[in-house]
Design a protein around this motif. Sequence first.
Motif, PDB file in Angstrom:
ATOM      1  N   ASP A   1     -11.533  11.054 -12.615  1.00 14.61           N
ATOM      2  CA  ASP A   1     -11.980   9.873 -11.888  1.00 14.61           C
ATOM      3  C   ASP A   1     -11.058   8.684 -12.133  1.00 14.61           C
ATOM      4  OD1 ASP A   1     -14.120  11.378 -10.990  1.00 14.61           O
ATOM      5  OD2 ASP A   1     -15.457  10.686 -12.587  1.00 14.61           O
ATOM      6  N   ARG A   2     -10.599   8.521 -13.366  1.00 18.07           N
ATOM      7  CA  ARG A   2      -9.691   7.415 -13.680  1.00 18.07           C
ATOM      8  C   ARG A   2      -8.340   7.587 -13.005  1.00 18.07           C
ATOM      9  NH1 ARG A   2     -11.902   8.404 -18.805  1.00 18.07           N
ATOM     10  NH2 ARG A   2      -9.954   9.360 -19.505  1.00 18.07           N
ATOM     11  N   VAL A   3      -7.869   8.823 -12.968  1.00 14.08           N
ATOM     12  CA  VAL A   3      -6.598   9.094 -12.303  1.00 14.08           C
ATOM     13  C   VAL A   3      -6.712   8.819 -10.809  1.00 14.08           C
ATOM     14  CG1 VAL A   3      -5.040  10.963 -11.614  1.00 14.08           C
ATOM     15  CG2 VAL A   3      -5.708  10.724 -13.995  1.00 14.08           C
ATOM     16  N   LEU A   4      -7.800   9.267 -10.205  1.00 14.23           N
ATOM     17  CA  LEU A   4      -8.010   9.028  -8.780  1.00 14.23           C
ATOM     18  C   LEU A   4      -8.053   7.530  -8.480  1.00 14.23           C
ATOM     19  CD1 LEU A   4      -8.512  10.094  -5.951  1.00 14.23           C
ATOM     20  CD2 LEU A   4     -10.948  10.301  -6.511  1.00 14.23           C
ATOM     21  N   ALA A   5      -8.676   6.752  -9.358  1.00 11.92           N
ATOM     22  CA  ALA A   5      -8.716   5.298  -9.171  1.00 11.92           C
ATOM     23  C   ALA A   5      -7.312   4.703  -9.228  1.00 11.92           C
ATOM     24  CB  ALA A   5      -9.602   4.663 -10.238  1.00 11.92           C
ATOM     25  N   ALA A   6      -6.481   5.226 -10.116  1.00  4.75           N
ATOM     26  CA  ALA A   6      -5.099   4.747 -10.200  1.00  4.75           C
ATOM     27  C   ALA A   6      -4.341   5.066  -8.925  1.00  4.75           C
ATOM     28  CB  ALA A   6      -4.403   5.376 -11.411  1.00  4.75           C
ATOM     29  N   TYR A   7      -4.533   6.265  -8.394  1.00  7.08           N
ATOM     30  CA  TYR A   7      -3.876   6.624  -7.135  1.00  7.08           C
ATOM     31  C   TYR A   7      -4.314   5.687  -6.011  1.00  7.08           C
ATOM     32  CZ  TYR A   7      -2.983  11.183  -9.427  1.00  7.08           C
ATOM     33  OH  TYR A   7      -2.593  12.186 -10.282  1.00  7.08           O
ATOM     34  N   ARG A   8      -5.606   5.471  -5.917  1.00  9.60           N
ATOM     35  CA  ARG A   8      -6.127   4.646  -4.828  1.00  9.60           C
ATOM     36  C   ARG A   8      -5.686   3.203  -4.951  1.00  9.60           C
ATOM     37  NH1 ARG A   8     -12.257   7.341  -4.519  1.00  9.60           N
ATOM     38  NH2 ARG A   8     -11.667   9.046  -3.107  1.00  9.60           N
ATOM     39  N   SER A   9      -5.437   2.744  -6.177  1.00 17.61           N
ATOM     40  CA  SER A   9      -4.964   1.366  -6.358  1.00 17.61           C
ATOM     41  C   SER A   9      -3.589   1.151  -5.750  1.00 17.61           C
ATOM     42  CB  SER A   9      -4.931   1.008  -7.848  1.00 17.61           C
ATOM     43  OG  SER A   9      -3.857   1.674  -8.511  1.00 17.61           O
ATOM     44  N   GLU A  10      -2.865   2.250  -5.511  1.00 18.87           N
ATOM     45  CA  GLU A  10      -1.550   2.169  -4.878  1.00 18.87           C
ATOM     46  C   GLU A  10      -1.579   2.697  -3.444  1.00 18.87           C
ATOM     47  OE1 GLU A  10       1.129   0.704  -6.099  1.00 18.87           O
ATOM     48  OE2 GLU A  10      -0.039   0.143  -7.878  1.00 18.87           O
ATOM     49  N   GLY A  11      -2.790   2.765  -2.877  1.00 20.53           N
ATOM     50  CA  GLY A  11      -2.932   3.144  -1.475  1.00 20.53           C
ATOM     51  C   GLY A  11      -2.906   4.628  -1.205  1.00 20.53           C
ATOM     52  N   LEU A  12      -3.128   5.451  -2.240  1.00 17.96           N
ATOM     53  CA  LEU A  12      -3.102   6.900  -2.070  1.00 17.96           C
ATOM     54  C   LEU A  12      -4.518   7.460  -2.118  1.00 17.96           C
ATOM     55  CD1 LEU A  12      -0.200   7.684  -4.558  1.00 17.96           C
ATOM     56  CD2 LEU A  12      -0.032   7.349  -2.094  1.00 17.96           C
ATOM     57  N   ASP A  13      -4.743   8.533  -1.387  1.00 15.98           N
ATOM     58  CA  ASP A  13      -6.030   9.210  -1.437  1.00 15.98           C
ATOM     59  C   ASP A  13      -5.813  10.688  -1.180  1.00 15.98           C
ATOM     60  OD1 ASP A  13      -8.749   9.617  -1.704  1.00 15.98           O
ATOM     61  OD2 ASP A  13      -9.278   7.914  -0.427  1.00 15.98           O
ATOM     62  N   LYS A  14      -6.843  11.474  -1.391  1.00 20.62           N
ATOM     63  CA  LYS A  14      -6.728  12.915  -1.290  1.00 20.62           C
ATOM     64  C   LYS A  14      -6.622  13.355   0.168  1.00 20.62           C
ATOM     65  CE  LYS A  14      -8.731  17.098  -3.268  1.00 20.62           C
ATOM     66  NZ  LYS A  14      -9.730  17.608  -4.221  1.00 20.62           N
ATOM     67  N   SER A  15      -5.641  14.212   0.443  1.00 23.67           N
ATOM     68  CA  SER A  15      -5.472  14.759   1.784  1.00 23.67           C
ATOM     69  C   SER A  15      -6.227  16.083   1.881  1.00 23.67           C
ATOM     70  CB  SER A  15      -3.988  14.983   2.086  1.00 23.67           C
ATOM     71  OG  SER A  15      -3.468  16.043   1.300  1.00 23.67           O
ATOM     72  N   PRO A  16      -6.543  16.530   3.107  1.00 23.62           N
ATOM     73  CA  PRO A  16      -7.278  17.791   3.262  1.00 23.62           C
ATOM     74  C   PRO A  16      -6.543  18.991   2.655  1.00 23.62           C
ATOM     75  CG  PRO A  16      -7.327  16.518   5.291  1.00 23.62           C
ATOM     76  CD  PRO A  16      -6.365  15.819   4.382  1.00 23.62           C
ATOM     77  N   SER A  17      -5.219  18.934   2.602  1.00 24.75           N
ATOM     78  CA  SER A  17      -4.443  20.062   2.076  1.00 24.75           C
ATOM     79  C   SER A  17      -4.303  20.032   0.555  1.00 24.75           C
ATOM     80  CB  SER A  17      -3.048  20.056   2.707  1.00 24.75           C
ATOM     81  OG  SER A  17      -2.351  18.867   2.372  1.00 24.75           O
ATOM     82  N   TRP A  18      -4.836  19.023  -0.085  1.00 16.77           N
ATOM     83  CA  TRP A  18      -4.700  18.834  -1.530  1.00 16.77           C
ATOM     84  C   TRP A  18      -5.721  19.722  -2.237  1.00 16.77           C
ATOM     85  CZ3 TRP A  18      -4.452  13.195  -3.773  1.00 16.77           C
ATOM     86  CH2 TRP A  18      -3.957  13.229  -5.089  1.00 16.77           C
ATOM     87  N   LYS A  19      -5.261  20.834  -2.786  1.00 12.30           N
ATOM     88  CA  LYS A  19      -6.157  21.824  -3.378  1.00 12.30           C
ATOM     89  C   LYS A  19      -6.367  21.628  -4.880  1.00 12.30           C
ATOM     90  CE  LYS A  19      -6.424  23.855   0.610  1.00 12.30           C
ATOM     91  NZ  LYS A  19      -7.635  23.666   1.447  1.00 12.30           N
ATOM     92  N   LEU A  20      -5.484  20.911  -5.532  1.00 11.00           N
ATOM     93  CA  LEU A  20      -5.557  20.752  -6.980  1.00 11.00           C
ATOM     94  C   LEU A  20      -6.426  19.560  -7.362  1.00 11.00           C
ATOM     95  CD1 LEU A  20      -1.770  21.245  -7.794  1.00 11.00           C
ATOM     96  CD2 LEU A  20      -3.585  22.930  -8.099  1.00 11.00           C
ATOM     97  N   ALA A  21      -7.057  19.642  -8.534  1.00  9.31           N
ATOM     98  CA  ALA A  21      -7.773  18.479  -9.054  1.00  9.31           C
ATOM     99  C   ALA A  21      -6.781  17.346  -9.290  1.00  9.31           C
ATOM    100  CB  ALA A  21      -8.473  18.846 -10.361  1.00  9.31           C
ATOM    101  N   GLU A  22      -7.252  16.119  -9.117  1.00  9.77           N
ATOM    102  CA  GLU A  22      -6.347  14.972  -9.158  1.00  9.77           C
ATOM    103  C   GLU A  22      -5.669  14.766 -10.508  1.00  9.77           C
ATOM    104  OE1 GLU A  22      -9.233  14.216  -5.827  1.00  9.77           O
ATOM    105  OE2 GLU A  22      -9.294  15.096  -7.827  1.00  9.77           O
TER     106      GLU A  22
END
Length: 218
Positions: A110-131
């Motif tokens: 969850d913390r890693v995902l928040a870091a990604y989103r802080s830079e405008g990134l989010d999970k794509s439908p093809s993203w199969k791995l945990a963040e």
Amino acid sequence: MSAELIATLEERAATYGLLARLFNREIDEDLLENLGSLPLGGETPAGSPCEGARLMQAYLDASGSDAITELAVDFARLFIVRTARTKNASYPFESVYTSTDRTIMGDARDRVLAAYRSEGLDKSPSWKLAEDHVSLELEFEQLLCSRAGTALADGNEAEGRRLLVKQREFLDDHLLVWTPMFAEAMQVGAKTDFYRGLGSFLLEFLQDDRKHLAEIAD
């Protein structure tokens, strides 16, 4: 900012990209051929000997026609196939090393995902791995590094420095928290010097990069 610093950022981004690819999936013939032409036996950016890269290069130099199969088996053994949840298994997820019950999809994810989103990134439908998979965390550092180089080349020093600080913080808060344990598990579990060396190379590069960022981002 000097052209030398920008060139260094480009080189660091390329190394992060290579590491991300190596941890994402098995080595194919094209990658194996390209790896054979890389100067893996050289030095870290700070100029110190890189033992991990030396082991990887030695394996590639001595490898035969069965290298693809041998490496694929070792990759699966290390990162995919699990016969038991053991303390020393090389799980490529941050959550396993930072949670008390050694499970994936924990708070670290969850913390890693928040870091990604802080830079405008989010999970794509093809993203199969945990963040919090190691390859995705490395890709994030690659992106920050590339963006910092672009910002500095464009004369936006404030944005460049912000991204350098972000890289340093992500290393401190995430990658350097768990990769020492992950790299050690790889060195114990790997059957080839390539993946044994890759574990060492990963940690050596991240530690060296942290020193480099301390010099240019503070």
